[in-house]
Design an enzyme around this catalytic site. Structure first.
Site, PDB file in Angstrom:
ATOM      1  N   TYR A 195      -0.934   3.560  10.604  1.00 35.81           N
ATOM      2  CA  TYR A 195      -0.107   2.914  10.089  1.00 35.81           C
ATOM      3  C   TYR A 195      -0.803   1.512  10.542  1.00 35.81           C
ATOM      4  CZ  TYR A 195       3.280  -1.106   9.506  1.00 35.81           C
ATOM      5  OH  TYR A 195       3.649  -1.925   8.999  1.00 35.81           O
ATOM      6  N   SER A 200       0.582  -6.246  10.122  1.00 37.40           N
ATOM      7  CA  SER A 200       1.729  -6.332  11.957  1.00 37.40           C
ATOM      8  C   SER A 200       1.407  -6.654  13.192  1.00 37.40           C
ATOM      9  CB  SER A 200       2.023  -4.560  10.666  1.00 37.40           C
ATOM     10  OG  SER A 200       3.126  -4.089  12.240  1.00 37.40           O
ATOM     11  N   LYS A 252      -3.042  -1.129   8.285  1.00 37.44           N
ATOM     12  CA  LYS A 252      -2.873  -2.698   8.000  1.00 37.44           C
ATOM     13  C   LYS A 252      -4.430  -3.589   8.464  1.00 37.44           C
ATOM     14  CE  LYS A 252       0.968  -2.678   7.194  1.00 37.44           C
ATOM     15  NZ  LYS A 252       1.119  -4.051   5.205  1.00 37.44           N
TER      16      LYS A 252
HETATM   17  N1  NAD Z   1       9.877  -4.384   8.597  1.00 31.07           N
HETATM   18  C1  NAD Z   1       9.629  -4.750   9.479  1.00 31.07           C
HETATM   19  O1  NAD Z   1      10.277  -4.604  10.734  1.00 31.07           O
HETATM   20  C2  NAD Z   1       8.217  -4.826   8.915  1.00 31.07           C
HETATM   21  C3  NAD Z   1       7.350  -5.356  10.808  1.00 31.07           C
HETATM   22  C4  NAD Z   1       5.567  -5.736  10.153  1.00 31.07           C
HETATM   23  C5  NAD Z   1       4.867  -5.761   8.733  1.00 31.07           C
HETATM   24  N2  NAD Z   1       6.185  -5.149   8.229  1.00 31.07           N
HETATM   25  C6  NAD Z   1       5.198  -4.810   6.398  1.00 31.07           C
HETATM   26  O2  NAD Z   1       6.073  -5.525   5.680  1.00 31.07           O
HETATM   27  C7  NAD Z   1       5.536  -5.078   4.560  1.00 31.07           C
HETATM   28  C8  NAD Z   1       7.291  -4.600   3.602  1.00 31.07           C
HETATM   29  O3  NAD Z   1       8.272  -4.234   4.458  1.00 31.07           O
HETATM   30  P1  NAD Z   1       9.649  -3.563   4.544  1.00 31.07           P
HETATM   31  O4  NAD Z   1      10.012  -3.360   5.441  1.00 31.07           O
HETATM   32  O5  NAD Z   1       9.805  -4.788   3.321  1.00 31.07           O
HETATM   33  O6  NAD Z   1       9.443  -2.386   3.829  1.00 31.07           O
HETATM   34  P2  NAD Z   1      10.067  -1.498   2.553  1.00 31.07           P
HETATM   35  O7  NAD Z   1       9.929  -0.506   2.534  1.00 31.07           O
HETATM   36  O8  NAD Z   1      11.156  -2.207   3.132  1.00 31.07           O
HETATM   37  O9  NAD Z   1      10.042  -2.697   1.182  1.00 31.07           O
HETATM   38  C9  NAD Z   1       7.963  -1.932   1.057  1.00 31.07           C
HETATM   39  C10 NAD Z   1       8.411  -2.053  -1.150  1.00 31.07           C
HETATM   40  O10 NAD Z   1       7.106  -2.053  -1.478  1.00 31.07           O
HETATM   41  C11 NAD Z   1       7.215  -0.847  -2.805  1.00 31.07           C
HETATM   42  N3  NAD Z   1       5.761   0.059  -2.415  1.00 31.07           N
HETATM   43  C12 NAD Z   1       5.111   0.833  -0.939  1.00 31.07           C
HETATM   44  N4  NAD Z   1       3.837   1.671  -1.877  1.00 31.07           N
HETATM   45  C13 NAD Z   1       3.970   1.075  -2.765  1.00 31.07           C
HETATM   46  C14 NAD Z   1       2.744   0.992  -3.665  1.00 31.07           C
HETATM   47  N5  NAD Z   1       2.110   2.517  -3.434  1.00 31.07           N
HETATM   48  N6  NAD Z   1       2.734   0.459  -5.270  1.00 31.07           N
HETATM   49  C15 NAD Z   1       3.362  -0.279  -5.526  1.00 31.07           C
HETATM   50  N7  NAD Z   1       5.278  -0.671  -4.502  1.00 31.07           N
HETATM   51  C16 NAD Z   1       4.712   0.123  -3.392  1.00 31.07           C
HETATM   52  C17 NAD Z   1       8.371   0.060  -1.841  1.00 31.07           C
HETATM   53  O11 NAD Z   1       8.986   0.496  -3.028  1.00 31.07           O
HETATM   54  C18 NAD Z   1       9.243  -1.569  -1.392  1.00 31.07           C
HETATM   55  O12 NAD Z   1      10.085  -2.149  -2.535  1.00 31.07           O
HETATM   56  C19 NAD Z   1       5.169  -3.520   4.432  1.00 31.07           C
HETATM   57  O13 NAD Z   1       3.857  -3.551   4.194  1.00 31.07           O
HETATM   58  C20 NAD Z   1       5.011  -3.330   5.760  1.00 31.07           C
HETATM   59  O14 NAD Z   1       4.073  -2.480   6.223  1.00 31.07           O
HETATM   60  C21 NAD Z   1       6.671  -5.060   7.653  1.00 31.07           C
END
Ligand code: NAD
Length: 326
Positions: A141, A117, A145
């Site tokens: 957070y 991230s 990462k």
């Molecule tokens: N959304 C953004 O703008 C953004 C930006 C930078 C990084 N990210 C990273 O991208 C990834 C996905 O983000 P997202 O926006 O799709 O979030 P989200 O919460 O929609 O998706 C995360 C998924 O992981 C699952 N999950 C969480 N912890 C878990 C665990 N311990 N074991 C198994 N499953 C687990 C959740 O049920 C969910 O389906 C994350 O790692 C997040 O940190 C997101």
């Protein structure tokens, strides 16, 4: 070659699953459904309900599905929540990477794409950041990462892992209503939720040293983010071993007021807002330098802010159908 997508029932993961399927890869999803929705997983993709911190469960999936590579998205993603529960964030996000690396090592799986991230940059000295910009996260957070990246670098070196860590900037948009990001934690869903409730949006700070005083960010379409994963997977399947961190952003910055005005144009309703105080630790301006990912993977963003907002609005304002098309 089968790819395991952890967090494949989540917002970004569900788009990645579809993109990998479109490239012809068999996919299996592991997700604990804590924030995910099983309806986002296509019918022809096996969904294993388990925590990524459960090394044995992950190892079983890797062996039973003859997995050749992993895209690891499963994590907690709220900076605010991470401030309230830092130890839990560390256990889930860093512990998740550690358990996954153990399971991969045991099963002889040597390809990994990791969801990192822009939060790792914290409050950078300049507004445009490249991968050599010092990482200095300002919340737990972001620290999880960065710790994940470092663990992968260290363990990967010992295990002969070929890996790419993708530092996404602000992800917006959706390919379908079921896949939308409905959690009002990021700017666009926050604005949609405010419009639905008929309340003004609170702009957190209008006295930053930016062109209109509000915070400037690099917004990137979720379909472009999914394409970046497809390019990363292709590179890991076909190229020599690699070990790199790559920015995933457009290289363009938009202020909060730019986004509100674009949402107003797309939805044909002006967005009422009021100016509130700054949020502690929010940088004035963070924009990706996407040169390296262009050079390494041939990837660049294809969608602009109007595409992002329009697809997010269409998805948000259309009720999801109960079954997901594959
Ligand atoms: N959304 C953004 O703008 C953004 C930006 C930078 C990084 N990210 C990273 O991208 C990834 C996905 O983000 P997202 O926006 O799709 O979030 P989200 O919460 O929609 O998706 C995360 C998924 O992981 C699952 N999950 C969480 N912890 C878990 C665990 N311990 N074991 C198994 N499953 C687990 C959740 O049920 C969910 O389906 C994350 O790692 C997040 O940190 C997101």
């Amino acid at each position: 070659m089968t790819w395991l997508v952890t967090g494949g029932a989540g917002y970004i993961g569900a788009h990645v699953v579809r993109r990998l399927q479109a490239d012809g890869y068999p996919v299996v999803v592991l997700d604990d459904l804590s924030t995910g929705d099983p309806g986002r997983v296509p019918d022809d993709v096996p969904l294993v309900e388990a925590a990524v911190t459960d090394r044995r469960a992950v190892g079983r999936v890797l062996r039973e599905h003859r997995v050749g590579g992993v895209v690891h998205l499963a994590a907690r993603k709220s900076p605010a929540e991470s401030v309230a529960r830092p130890n839990w964030y560390h256990r889930e996000n860093v512990g998740g990477v550690a358990a996954l690396l153990d399971a991969m090592s045991g099963a002889g799986v040597r390809r990994l794409v990791f969801s990192s991230s822009a939060a790792v940059y914290g409050v950078p000295a300049g507004s445009v950041v490249n991968e050599r910009t010092p990482a200095a996260p300002i919340n737990p957070y972001g620290r999880t990462k960065l710790a994940g990246e470092r663990l992968i670098r260290t363990a990967g070196g010992a295990d002969g892992l070929s890996w790419l860590a993708l530092r996404y900037f602000n992800v917006v948009g959706a390919a379908a209503p079921r896949l939308a990001d409905r959690v009002p934690a990021n700017l666009v869903p926050i604005v949609f939720a405010a419009l639905a409730a008929g309340v003004p949006v609170t702009v957190t700070g209008a006295d930053y040293p930016t062109r209109d005083g509000t915070g400037v960010r690099d917004y990137v379409h979720v379909l472009d983010v999914a394409d970046a994963h497809a390019a990363a997977v292709r590179r890991l399947c076909t190229g020599p071993p690699t070990a790199r961190v790559l920015n995933v952003g457009t290289g363009r910055g938009y202020s909060v007021l730019d986004v509100l005005s674009r949402i107003g144009a797309v939805t044909a309703r002006p967005v009422p807002y009021r100016i509130g105080p700054r949020r502690p630790g929010d940088p004035p301006e963070v924009i990706a330098d996407p040169t390296l990912i262009g050079r390494q993977l041939g990837w660049r963003a294809a969608h602009d802010l109007t595409d992002m907002v329009a697809s997010a609005w269409l998805a948000w304002s259309t009720p999801p159908v109960p079954a997901t098309p594959g």
